[in-house]
Design a protein around this motif. Sequence first.
Motif, PDB file in Angstrom:
ATOM      1  N   ALA A 137       2.243   4.105   1.518  1.00  9.40           N
ATOM      2  CA  ALA A 137       2.524   4.368   3.176  1.00  9.40           C
ATOM      3  C   ALA A 137       2.344   6.070   2.964  1.00  9.40           C
ATOM      4  CB  ALA A 137       3.742   3.947   3.615  1.00  9.40           C
ATOM      5  N   ASP A 138       3.090   6.751   2.028  1.00 13.24           N
ATOM      6  CA  ASP A 138       3.007   8.288   2.049  1.00 13.24           C
ATOM      7  C   ASP A 138       3.012   8.480   0.438  1.00 13.24           C
ATOM      8  OD1 ASP A 138       2.600  10.688   3.113  1.00 13.24           O
ATOM      9  OD2 ASP A 138       4.732  10.799   3.897  1.00 13.24           O
ATOM     10  N   ALA A 167       0.760  -1.123  -0.099  1.00 12.99           N
ATOM     11  CA  ALA A 167       0.253   0.033  -0.116  1.00 12.99           C
ATOM     12  C   ALA A 167       0.681   1.325   0.036  1.00 12.99           C
ATOM     13  CB  ALA A 167      -0.861   0.047   0.994  1.00 12.99           C
ATOM     14  N   ARG A 215      -3.233   7.964   0.095  1.00 10.98           N
ATOM     15  CA  ARG A 215      -2.824   7.318   1.218  1.00 10.98           C
ATOM     16  C   ARG A 215      -3.340   6.094   1.511  1.00 10.98           C
ATOM     17  NH1 ARG A 215      -1.607  12.609   3.530  1.00 10.98           N
ATOM     18  NH2 ARG A 215      -0.094  12.958   1.940  1.00 10.98           N
ATOM     19  N   MET A 216      -2.570   4.915   2.054  1.00 18.55           N
ATOM     20  CA  MET A 216      -3.272   3.895   2.372  1.00 18.55           C
ATOM     21  C   MET A 216      -3.888   3.028   1.416  1.00 18.55           C
ATOM     22  SD  MET A 216      -1.705   4.444   5.243  1.00 18.55           S
ATOM     23  CE  MET A 216      -1.850   3.039   5.957  1.00 18.55           C
TER      24      MET A 216
END
Lengths: 166, 328
Positions: B210-211, B208, B234-235
């Motif tokens: 993360a940032d 995924a 994000r995510m």
Amino acid sequence: MTKQIAAFTVNGAEREAIIEPHMLLIDVLRDQFALTGTKYACGTGDCGACTVLLDGKPSLSCLILAVTAIGKSILTIEGLAEGPELHPLQQSFVDEGAIQCGFCTPGMILSAKSLLDENPDPSLDEIRHALAGNLCRCTGYVAIFNAVQAAAAAMKTDSTGTEARP
Amino acid sequence: MHRVLLPFEFAEPTTVRGALALIDGEKTRALAGGVDLVLRMRLRQVLPEKVVSLQKLPHLDYVRADDLGLAFGALASLRQLEASRAVREGWPLLAEAIGSIGSVQVKVQGTGVGNLCVGTPASDVAPALYALGARVRLTGLADEREIPIEEFFLDVGKTAVRPHELVTEIVVPRPPAGSGAAFMKLAKTSEDIAKVNVAVMVSVGDGAYADVSIALGSVAPTPLRAVEAESLLRMAPVGEAAGVGNPAGAAAANRVSPALEATGNPVSPGLEAAAQAAAQAAVPISDVRSTASYRKEMVRVLVKDALARATARALAGRSDVQAPGGVS
């Protein structure tokens, strides 16, 4: 600081000129030192015709205050040949037909010289990047790239001493 | 364009304090490389009474990197930054952005800090530094302050620099492990300023995002972060978002000029949604280079392509960029 007598190192020689802070390097070179090989064209830093080497680095003399070039080593196209003998870059530009109108040639050759001084064996891509700041409207660049490659080869031969040049 | 500059007073201080004392406001200009200032003086857009050269200030032409981050001084040239091994390996986004500037001469003369101090939203350096979370260190006569780069740009041609103050250093944190970044720009020619430029950085972990940081240039009075677009990604799972697994996605990591054709991969819903949100964040103008609506549409295209490329780079663990031509 207003008017001053300034000492410049141009093509290895000490030259003096009376300058004011608002004078551009290209004007001092052309008008006071009669070094008219350095060309003025766009005036905006796009074309590279005014390129000279300042401490070995390609620099736009039309966007440089002359006063800031005091104490630096300035190389113009006039400083390349040794007497009647052309620099390998100059010779290869002639041999490869890399000159048509010739207006971009001084800047083009000086940018190429700076490249070869740093990197004696550049790839075609490296030559393209090094000359990206010099525009030519005549030759279409292919001949110019060929000339730089030819000069690089000639200079390598020189430095190995097989065809020594003084 | 005028052939001749109008006269001005000139000073060449040799200490930062000396320079700060002289730089007293609108009628005084600081000269670093001069690529922008001398040009605008010739265009008579700027008519300073006094020019203070910073070129004689000692110890400001450094580019330093350590475990924590990168720092470069007010006189570090664009060429120095681009050619720095530390920058190419640790902050390839910055090297890529500077590499998009064609002219060697401009990069030799121009400084990274000067590029920012012009205050133009079309800066190529700025979006990269926005995406990297850079900070600007300003030195005044009495004190020093450090601000995020987002607070440095105030409006077209206007920055946070006060009278008697100089930007002395830019500080850039080291990108997290597992991150990838990409800079893309659309311009008339490689010598012209950007119509639109974008810089993105993504960190990927456990499949995924993360940032995510997405910075846009040339499409508002200042560079800006596309915050909405960032939070959409994000995510979010990477595979779906980036269309990874199809060969075109992987190939995007190494394309040389995919600006308009990298979208050969099937549109991935996650990236498309983020790209649309980024386009919504843009408030461009129409001018000689492009219309506002074209710029907005190009934000969408470039953000999507840059995200795909950055993601592919993050997954490939490839974080360096090639040396610029001529640098051995």
